[in-house]
Design a protein around this motif. Structure first.
Motif, short mmCIF file in Angstrom:
data_model
loop_
_atom_site.label_atom_id
_atom_site.label_comp_id
_atom_site.label_asym_id
_atom_site.label_seq_id
_atom_site.Cartn_x
_atom_site.Cartn_y
_atom_site.Cartn_z
N MET A 1 21.71 66.28 21.77
CA MET A 1 22.41 65.03 21.72
C MET A 1 22.98 63.99 20.64
N LYS A 2 23.90 63.27 21.07
CA LYS A 2 24.89 62.50 20.30
C LYS A 2 24.01 61.91 19.83
N SER A 3 24.14 61.26 17.62
CA SER A 3 23.02 60.33 17.02
C SER A 3 24.27 59.75 17.19
N PRO A 4 23.68 58.26 17.52
CA PRO A 4 24.54 57.22 17.85
C PRO A 4 24.93 56.88 16.06
N VAL A 5 26.12 56.35 15.68
CA VAL A 5 26.30 55.87 14.58
C VAL A 5 26.78 54.41 14.59
N GLY A 6 26.27 53.45 13.08
CA GLY A 6 26.05 52.06 12.94
C GLY A 6 26.51 51.95 11.11
N ILE A 7 27.49 50.32 11.23
CA ILE A 7 28.19 50.24 9.83
C ILE A 7 26.42 49.76 9.21
N LEU A 8 26.60 50.39 7.94
CA LEU A 8 25.23 50.11 6.90
C LEU A 8 25.64 49.06 6.35
N ALA A 9 26.53 48.83 5.96
CA ALA A 9 27.29 48.27 5.04
C ALA A 9 28.42 47.65 5.08
N ALA A 10 29.32 46.85 4.55
CA ALA A 10 30.60 46.71 4.32
C ALA A 10 30.93 45.05 2.78
N SER A 11 32.15 45.58 2.91
CA SER A 11 32.39 44.87 1.27
C SER A 11 34.06 44.73 1.71
N CYS A 12 34.35 43.44 0.92
CA CYS A 12 36.02 43.10 0.82
C CYS A 12 36.04 43.02 -0.65
N HIS A 13 36.82 43.29 -0.98
CA HIS A 13 37.66 42.83 -2.52
C HIS A 13 39.08 42.19 -2.66
N LEU A 14 38.58 41.13 -2.76
CA LEU A 14 40.15 39.91 -2.85
C LEU A 14 40.18 39.38 -4.01
N PRO A 15 41.87 39.37 -4.13
CA PRO A 15 42.54 38.74 -5.86
C PRO A 15 41.38 37.43 -5.88
N GLN A 16 41.14 36.81 -7.23
CA GLN A 16 40.60 35.34 -6.83
C GLN A 16 41.31 34.96 -7.46
N HIS A 17 43.41 34.83 -7.33
CA HIS A 17 43.59 33.91 -7.30
C HIS A 17 45.09 34.22 -5.98
N LYS A 18 45.34 32.36 -5.28
CA LYS A 18 45.75 32.39 -4.23
C LYS A 18 47.20 31.38 -4.59
N ARG A 19 47.89 31.71 -3.30
CA ARG A 19 49.07 30.93 -3.54
C ARG A 19 49.18 30.48 -2.08
N SER A 20 49.47 28.80 -1.95
CA SER A 20 49.99 28.60 -0.63
C SER A 20 51.08 29.20 -0.36
#
Length: 333
Positions: free
Chosen positions: A1-20
């Motif tokens: 039987m196939k084992s279900p696979v799931g998202i255990l955790a996620a993360s985003c790393h974005l620069p602090q600086h932003k431009r309009s």
């Protein structure tokens, strides 16, 4: 039987600086108007500050480390590192790939690495589908780390300046998949490609032609063919096929996550998916612009944090891949 696979955790790393967006249009010599602003629906984008810590691969390493920490997973237990980056990487040669660096620096020394490219923001779903299949079908594999880092080519943040389609920011993300994970179950993914559209969106040249001068690289979009591609129809067709295979109907879907390309693009998705595109997509698009494959981990995290979905809800992730590769993934929270 196939084992279900799931998202255990996620993360985003974005620069602090932003431009309009208005500043970026001015810098790149592109006409900015209220009409364009409304069509894009993007106010600002995160941009790296030039420090080494904000290179694409270093941000990917940071995202990978944080995702593993959130998942409480020992890096030595990771079986495979799957990369889904889109943009040119810091070493513009054919033999270098950031997934090897990520593997080394997060400490996943017992894993192997694999990467996907060429599918626009659909790359995330391609990586997700492949990793989930590996974990489900192979009893010797339990954990996968999906990772990306994308930094936009300087002076090329406005895609298709003559008739802007989106504004691209910088960022990285990572997702930990595990067999028998308690939530975020990846039910299935449906993928579709049209080889005739291989040159709708591309960067001319390549590392063999001008390997050391990134200023020669520019992402180009064939706008006429991009507009002609039946994005919404294709994604709805794929979604209906996927749901039928899962024994579900569209009425069973709580909400839809799409790429953060533009308000115009999202409006088309809203119509195709009966108003079920989550508000987190518009919010993230306004404040971050288009982050390639990172759009989906970002929207997934925002959806989870919003509290608008409950355990057992079904969620669709959809991407037309700029007309090259369309992808739909079905999740159960």
């Amino acid at each position: 039987m196939k084992s279900p696979v799931g998202i255990l955790a996620a993360s985003c790393h974005l620069p602090q600086h932003k431009r309009s967006v208005e500043d970026l249009f001015r810098e790149e010599g592109v006409n900015f108007s209220s009409h364009v602003a409304a069509r894009l629906g993007i106010k600002q984008v995160p941009i790296r500050n030039g420090q080494a810590s904000e290179s694409a691969s270093n941000m990917a390493v940071a995202a990978g480390r944080e995702a593993l920490q959130r998942a409480k997973v020992d890096p030595l237990t990771v079986d495979v590192v799957v990369e889904y980056s889109i943009m040119p990487q810091e070493y513009l040669v054919p033999v270098w790939n950031m997934s090897n660096k990520v593997q080394a620096e997060v400490g996943a020394s017992k894993s192997f690495v694999v990467g996907f490219s060429g599918g626009g923001s659909s790359n995330f779903m391609v990586a997700l589908s492949s990793a989930a299949a590996m974990l489900s079908e192979n009893d010797s594999m339990k954990t996968a780390l999906l990772v990306t880092g994308d930094t936009t080519i300087p002076g090329n943040r406005v895609l298709n300046p003559d008739d802007p389609v989106t504004v691209m920011g910088d960022g990285a993300s990572a997702v930990v998949l595990q067999s028998d994970a308690p939530g975020g179950v990846v039910i299935d993914t449906e993928l579709w490609s049209d080889g005739n559209n291989h040159d709708i969106c591309y960067i001319p040249g390549g590392s063999l032609i001008h390997p050391d001068d990134i200023s020669l690289y520019r992402m180009r979009l064939d706008k006429a063919r991009y507009d002609a591609f039946p994005k919404a129809e294709t994604l709805r067709r794929l979604s209906d096929k996927l749901l039928e295979r899962a024994g579900l109907k569209f009425s069973n879907v709580a909400c839809v996550l799409c790429s953060n390309i533009s308000s115009q693009d999202e409006a088309v998705m809203q119509q195709a998916f009966e108003g079920k595109v989550s508000p987190v997509c518009a919010s993230n698009r306004e404040s971050h612009g288009h982050l390639q494959g990172t759009d989906f981990p970002l929207n997934y995290l925002s959806l989870t944090e919003s509290g608008s979905v409950k355990q057992g809800d079904y969620v669709l992730g959809v991407s037309h891949g700029m007309g090259t590769t369309a992808a739909v993934s079905l999740f159960r929270y």
